[in-house]
Motif scaffolding. Structure first.
Motif, PDB file in Angstrom:
ATOM      1  N   VAL A 137       0.851  -1.204   0.000  1.00 42.09           N
ATOM      2  CA  VAL A 137       0.000   0.000   0.000  1.00 42.09           C
ATOM      3  C   VAL A 137       0.879   1.244   0.000  1.00 42.09           C
ATOM      4  CG1 VAL A 137      -1.696   1.336   1.267  1.00 42.09           C
ATOM      5  CG2 VAL A 137      -1.927  -1.107   1.139  1.00 42.09           C
ATOM      6  N   ALA A 138       1.946   1.207   0.796  1.00 46.61           N
ATOM      7  CA  ALA A 138       2.862   2.346   0.807  1.00 46.61           C
ATOM      8  C   ALA A 138       3.471   2.534  -0.577  1.00 46.61           C
ATOM      9  CB  ALA A 138       3.954   2.129   1.851  1.00 46.61           C
ATOM     10  N   SER A 141       1.306   4.267  -2.935  1.00 50.59           N
ATOM     11  CA  SER A 141       1.064   5.670  -2.613  1.00 50.59           C
ATOM     12  C   SER A 141       2.291   6.564  -2.796  1.00 50.59           C
ATOM     13  CB  SER A 141       0.585   5.797  -1.164  1.00 50.59           C
ATOM     14  OG  SER A 141      -0.376   4.827  -0.873  1.00 50.59           O
ATOM     15  N   LEU A 142       3.438   5.980  -3.106  1.00 49.79           N
ATOM     16  CA  LEU A 142       4.652   6.794  -3.230  1.00 49.79           C
ATOM     17  C   LEU A 142       4.674   7.562  -4.534  1.00 49.79           C
ATOM     18  CD1 LEU A 142       7.715   4.676  -2.092  1.00 49.79           C
ATOM     19  CD2 LEU A 142       7.023   6.899  -1.231  1.00 49.79           C
ATOM     20  N   PRO A 143       4.910   8.878  -4.473  1.00 54.25           N
ATOM     21  CA  PRO A 143       5.127   9.602  -5.728  1.00 54.25           C
ATOM     22  C   PRO A 143       6.441   9.115  -6.351  1.00 54.25           C
ATOM     23  CG  PRO A 143       4.938  11.128  -3.868  1.00 54.25           C
ATOM     24  CD  PRO A 143       5.032   9.764  -3.298  1.00 54.25           C
ATOM     25  N   PHE A 146       9.582  11.063  -5.784  1.00 54.18           N
ATOM     26  CA  PHE A 146      10.156  10.963  -4.444  1.00 54.18           C
ATOM     27  C   PHE A 146      11.144   9.795  -4.386  1.00 54.18           C
ATOM     28  CE2 PHE A 146       9.144  10.279   0.311  1.00 54.18           C
ATOM     29  CZ  PHE A 146      10.213  11.087   0.675  1.00 54.18           C
ATOM     30  N   ARG A 197      -0.077  -6.922  -4.594  1.00 56.24           N
ATOM     31  CA  ARG A 197      -1.488  -6.921  -4.198  1.00 56.24           C
ATOM     32  C   ARG A 197      -2.320  -7.831  -5.068  1.00 56.24           C
ATOM     33  NH1 ARG A 197      -3.671  -1.490  -1.749  1.00 56.24           N
ATOM     34  NH2 ARG A 197      -5.669  -2.099  -2.512  1.00 56.24           N
ATOM     35  N   MET A 198      -2.111  -7.694  -6.371  1.00 53.65           N
ATOM     36  CA  MET A 198      -2.906  -8.480  -7.312  1.00 53.65           C
ATOM     37  C   MET A 198      -2.594  -9.963  -7.167  1.00 53.65           C
ATOM     38  SD  MET A 198      -5.094  -8.081  -9.693  1.00 53.65           S
ATOM     39  CE  MET A 198      -5.889  -9.336 -10.680  1.00 53.65           C
ATOM     40  N   SER A 201      -4.348 -11.472  -4.012  1.00 50.62           N
ATOM     41  CA  SER A 201      -5.775 -11.779  -4.074  1.00 50.62           C
ATOM     42  C   SER A 201      -6.033 -12.892  -5.079  1.00 50.62           C
ATOM     43  CB  SER A 201      -6.595 -10.535  -4.395  1.00 50.62           C
ATOM     44  OG  SER A 201      -6.250 -10.034  -5.635  1.00 50.62           O
TER      45      SER A 201
ATOM     46  N   LEU B 244      -1.575  11.508  -7.445  1.00 45.94           N
ATOM     47  CA  LEU B 244      -0.206  11.123  -7.815  1.00 45.94           C
ATOM     48  C   LEU B 244       0.129  11.565  -9.237  1.00 45.94           C
ATOM     49  CD1 LEU B 244       0.601   7.542  -6.512  1.00 45.94           C
ATOM     50  CD2 LEU B 244       1.549   9.727  -5.815  1.00 45.94           C
ATOM     51  N   ILE B 288       2.722  14.632  -0.060  1.00 46.17           N
ATOM     52  CA  ILE B 288       1.932  13.933  -1.084  1.00 46.17           C
ATOM     53  C   ILE B 288       1.759  12.476  -0.696  1.00 46.17           C
ATOM     54  CG2 ILE B 288       1.846  13.206  -3.486  1.00 46.17           C
ATOM     55  CD1 ILE B 288       3.591  15.623  -4.131  1.00 46.17           C
ATOM     56  N   PHE B 289       2.847  11.863  -0.244  1.00 45.37           N
ATOM     57  CA  PHE B 289       2.805  10.464   0.151  1.00 45.37           C
ATOM     58  C   PHE B 289       1.761  10.249   1.239  1.00 45.37           C
ATOM     59  CE2 PHE B 289       4.822   7.184   3.013  1.00 45.37           C
ATOM     60  CZ  PHE B 289       4.408   6.092   2.264  1.00 45.37           C
ATOM     61  N   VAL B 292      -1.847  10.604  -0.181  1.00 43.94           N
ATOM     62  CA  VAL B 292      -2.256   9.486  -1.031  1.00 43.94           C
ATOM     63  C   VAL B 292      -2.402   8.212  -0.211  1.00 43.94           C
ATOM     64  CG1 VAL B 292      -1.607   8.080  -3.010  1.00 43.94           C
ATOM     65  CG2 VAL B 292      -1.181  10.516  -3.045  1.00 43.94           C
ATOM     66  N   LEU B 293      -1.467   8.007   0.725  1.00 45.13           N
ATOM     67  CA  LEU B 293      -1.549   6.813   1.572  1.00 45.13           C
ATOM     68  C   LEU B 293      -2.846   6.825   2.377  1.00 45.13           C
ATOM     69  CD1 LEU B 293       0.005   4.301   2.524  1.00 45.13           C
ATOM     70  CD2 LEU B 293       0.924   5.667   4.379  1.00 45.13           C
ATOM     71  N   ASN B 296      -5.748   6.089   0.150  1.00 43.24           N
ATOM     72  CA  ASN B 296      -5.816   4.684  -0.257  1.00 43.24           C
ATOM     73  C   ASN B 296      -6.289   3.796   0.883  1.00 43.24           C
ATOM     74  OD1 ASN B 296      -5.056   5.087  -2.876  1.00 43.24           O
ATOM     75  ND2 ASN B 296      -2.890   4.634  -2.539  1.00 43.24           N
ATOM     76  N   ASP B 300      -9.788   1.799   0.801  1.00 45.13           N
ATOM     77  CA  ASP B 300      -9.821   0.338   0.920  1.00 45.13           C
ATOM     78  C   ASP B 300     -10.733  -0.089   2.061  1.00 45.13           C
ATOM     79  OD1 ASP B 300      -8.161  -0.027  -1.151  1.00 45.13           O
ATOM     80  OD2 ASP B 300      -6.418  -0.687  -0.003  1.00 45.13           O
ATOM     81  N   ARG B 303     -14.370   0.443   1.285  1.00 49.81           N
ATOM     82  CA  ARG B 303     -14.850  -0.548   0.340  1.00 49.81           C
ATOM     83  C   ARG B 303     -15.100  -1.883   1.035  1.00 49.81           C
ATOM     84  NH1 ARG B 303     -10.343  -2.587  -3.140  1.00 49.81           N
ATOM     85  NH2 ARG B 303      -9.861  -3.348  -1.069  1.00 49.81           N
ATOM     86  N   THR B 312     -10.767  -6.301  -5.077  1.00 51.74           N
ATOM     87  CA  THR B 312      -9.978  -6.895  -6.160  1.00 51.74           C
ATOM     88  C   THR B 312      -8.931  -7.810  -5.572  1.00 51.74           C
ATOM     89  OG1 THR B 312      -8.694  -4.855  -6.130  1.00 51.74           O
ATOM     90  CG2 THR B 312     -10.198  -5.191  -7.953  1.00 51.74           C
TER      91      THR B 312
END
Lengths: 312, 312
Positions: A137-138, A141-143, A146, A197-198, A201, B244, B288-289, B292-293, B296, B300, B303, B312
């Motif tokens: 997840v981190a 979310s990282l640009p 960065f 992640r994909m 699952s 992002l 930003i991190f 966005v984190l 997210n 999640d 959801r 997913t």
């Protein structure tokens, strides 16, 4: 099998036409008179007028579109408005480094992501699973810039003294390889998370299925149950995901190339836009769009190769 | 019959059992819906993420009140490190940038613009996309056309649209917003269509038709109301991604223009001082991190609690 591929190829024709139309509109929508832009602000009016006729701008728009399509199919993308070099030549020089960078980033990040995702799925709910999921997840979310800046700062300057400017020559040379490390590391860092992640699952889904239970009941080792019966089937959706991530990767590549002055298409397009070099920008955007279509085409074909059910 | 039904626990109610200790057989409401807020609050990561987002949004909203300095005015103290480092000045909490501007104040204003760009583009793209999806589920006649068109849009990744629009319109926040909005449309349309075609199969739609409701009423009161929450969750999941991409475009110098502050742009301005004053680039990147984190993680969790179907 062959018919699936042909179907898929036929489907990409309208998309291709859409992309070409898009490229045409791109130059039409540029504010101001293209002839004036090419000639420069200090050109005399009659020079601009002559250039307008030469560029075909006095023709009706449909005629211009036809001429544009003819040029596209003969591979003539015009000349750079800044350097006056052939756009195709500039693109040809830049395409290699971009492909190289993308391959180098995928070669480490996809296997790592798959391994992390499988491990998380197998140890579901454990501390390992949670740690891996937190990392991914981190990672999502990282640009990307960065990651790149940190790589420059720590790996490039403070700790390892790795080069972070430009390309060092062909990949098989020592210098070329060293120059590749930081860009490939930064770009790959954004891919690990989604792939993990994909995979997780997808593996969880497959491990629930009957054939896995059968494999366990047969007394196969857990290792072979997971690797041969679980992961193999679970990888199919992961392949699709990699296709979907292509756009994301493309964006990452543009940023990475800019940070590391990597001489690829991404840096070319950003430079062209910032210096209003519309022909180069148009060519580079077209190449990106075509590359994106091609990646998705390849992924679809791979998908049908991997999944016998799709082959019919 | 009813007794047996109460004794078999519903598969999805592991956490809801505390809220409804003894469900009465005669008016057993679906316990899942009733307690989603409580279940969300039990997820500590989600609470932390929602809290962080709320604080950041409030800070951005009240930026003019919280800012300690004018974010656009240069001072003489250039590249002051953050207050807790040696050489730091308590007057400049997070230090100053290469032009002596207070980073804390710029961060507040920058977050404002970054969040605004994300909100507008997700809102716009989400609205148009979900309308297209709902309409194509509602009117099967136009379904195939609309979805083909969405497939075509999908083959233009966001970053490509952004580059193209900036090439045509020049740098600025507006082309970035348009590009991000357009690239959100096909995803939202597909999800909305998937959700809506499930709802369209329900009996109450047929019942509504049977009592002679107009299409407009059926669409608004029956279809829209039953889809809206799932669609909103999906749109919220996109928020982080959009931020992002927007930040990446700003970082490349293609987003909002310099007198304004934007987080991605602030990071790219800090790039030149990476070796002497890393905080100039690192602080906005971390901001930003974190945004966005938080988006997210919260998305999640929302959801998982509200609509596990979308997982997913």
């Amino acid at each position: 099998m062959i018919s699936t591929i042909i179907d898929r190829l036929l489907l990409s024709i309208p998309v291709l036409l859409g992309v070409l139309l898009f490229g045409f509109l791109l130059l039409q929508l540029v504010p101001g008179d293209p002839a004036r832009v090419v000639a420069g602000p200090s050109a005399a009016p009659d020079v601009v007028e002559a250039l307008r006729v030469q560029m075909g701008l006095d023709q009706p728009i449909l005629v211009q579109f036809w001429a544009y399509m003819e040029r596209m199919f003969t591979g003539d993308l015009g000349r750079s408005m800044i350097s006056n070099k052939e756009v195709t030549a500039e693109l040809a020089a830049a395409i290699g480094p971009t492909v190289e960078l993308m391959l180098a980033c995928m070669i480490w990040s996809i296997p790592l992501g798959i391994a992390m995702g499988t491990m998380a799925a197998v140890k579901r709910g454990s501390i390992v699973d949670r740690a891996i999921m937190a990392i991914s997840v981190a990672g999502v979310s990282l640009p990307i810039f960065f990651v790149g800046l940190l790589a420059v700062q720590y790996l490039g300057v403070l700790w390892l003294n790795l080069p972070f400017i430009g390309r060092g020559g062909p990949l098989w040379s020592y210098d070329g390889l060293r120059h590749m490390i930081l860009p490939a590391l930064s770009l790959g860092a954004i891919l690990v998370g989604p792939v993990a992640r994909m995979t997780r699952s997808s593996v969880l889904e497959v491990l629930k299925l009957d054939h896995v239970r059968t494999a366990r009941a047969k007394g196969l080792s857990e290792r072979s149950v997971i690797l041969r019966h679980g992961l193999r089937n679970a990888l199919i959706p992961v392949v699709t995901l990699i296709g979907l991530q292509a756009g994301y990767l493309l964006g990452g590549a543009v940023v990475t190339e800019t940070i590391f002055s990597w001489p690829g298409i991404g840096r070319l397009v950003v430079g062209a836009i910032l210096s209003s070099d519309f022909t180069v920008a148009q060519g580079a955007i077209l190449v990106f769009a075509l590359g994106f279509i091609a990646i998705n085409l390849i992924v679809d074909v791979l998908y049908s190769l991997l999944d016998p059910r799709v082959r019919k | 019959m009813t007794m047996a039904a109460t004794e078999t626990p519903e598969p999805k109610t592991e956490t809801a059992s505390a809220a409804t200790p003894a469900a009465k057989p005669e008016d057993a409401p679906p316990p899942r819906r009733a307690s989603w807020g409580r279940r969300l609050m039990r997820d500590r990561a989600a609470v932390a993420a929602l809290g962080t987002l709320a604080i950041i949004c409030l800070a951005a909203l009240f930026a003019p009140l919280l800012a300690t300095h004018d974010p656009y005015v240069n001072t003489r103290s250039v590249m002051t490190p953050p207050a807790w480092q040696t050489g730091g000045d308590i007057a400049y909490l997070l230090g100053t940038d290469g032009q002596g501007r207070d980073i804390f104040s710029r961060l507040l204003y920058g977050a404002r613009l970054t969040l605004l760009i994300g909100l507008i583009s997700v809102g716009l793209g989400g609205f148009v996309g979900s309308m297209i999806g709902l309409l194509s589920a509602f009117y099967p006649k136009i379904d195939a056309w609309l979805m083909r068109f969405m497939d075509m849009l999908l083959s233009f990744p966001a970053i490509l649209l952004g580059l193209a629009l900036v090439a045509v319109m020049g740098q600025g926040a507006v082309p970035v917003i348009i590009a991000l909005a357009i690239s959100s449309v096909p995803d939202c349309a597909r999800i909305a269509r998937g959700i809506a075609s499930g709802v369209m199969k329900m009996e109450f739609i047929e019942a509504g038709r049977a009592v002679g409701l107009s299409d407009a009423a059926l669409f608004r009161r029956y279809l829209l109301r039953n889809c809206i929450s799932s669609i909103m969750i999906f749109i919220s999941l996109r928020f982080g991604q959009v931020i992002l991409i927007g930040a990446a475009l700003s970082f490349l110098g293609l987003g909002a223009r310099p007198p304004l502050a934007e987080l991605g742009m602030m990071a790219s301005q800090g790039r030149d001082f990476l070796l002497f004053a890393p905080h100039i680039a690192v602080i906005p990147s971390v901001a930003i991190f974190v945004i966005v984190l938080a988006a997210n993680v919260a998305g999640d969790a929302l959801r998982d609690v509200l609509d596990p179907r979308l997982q997913t």
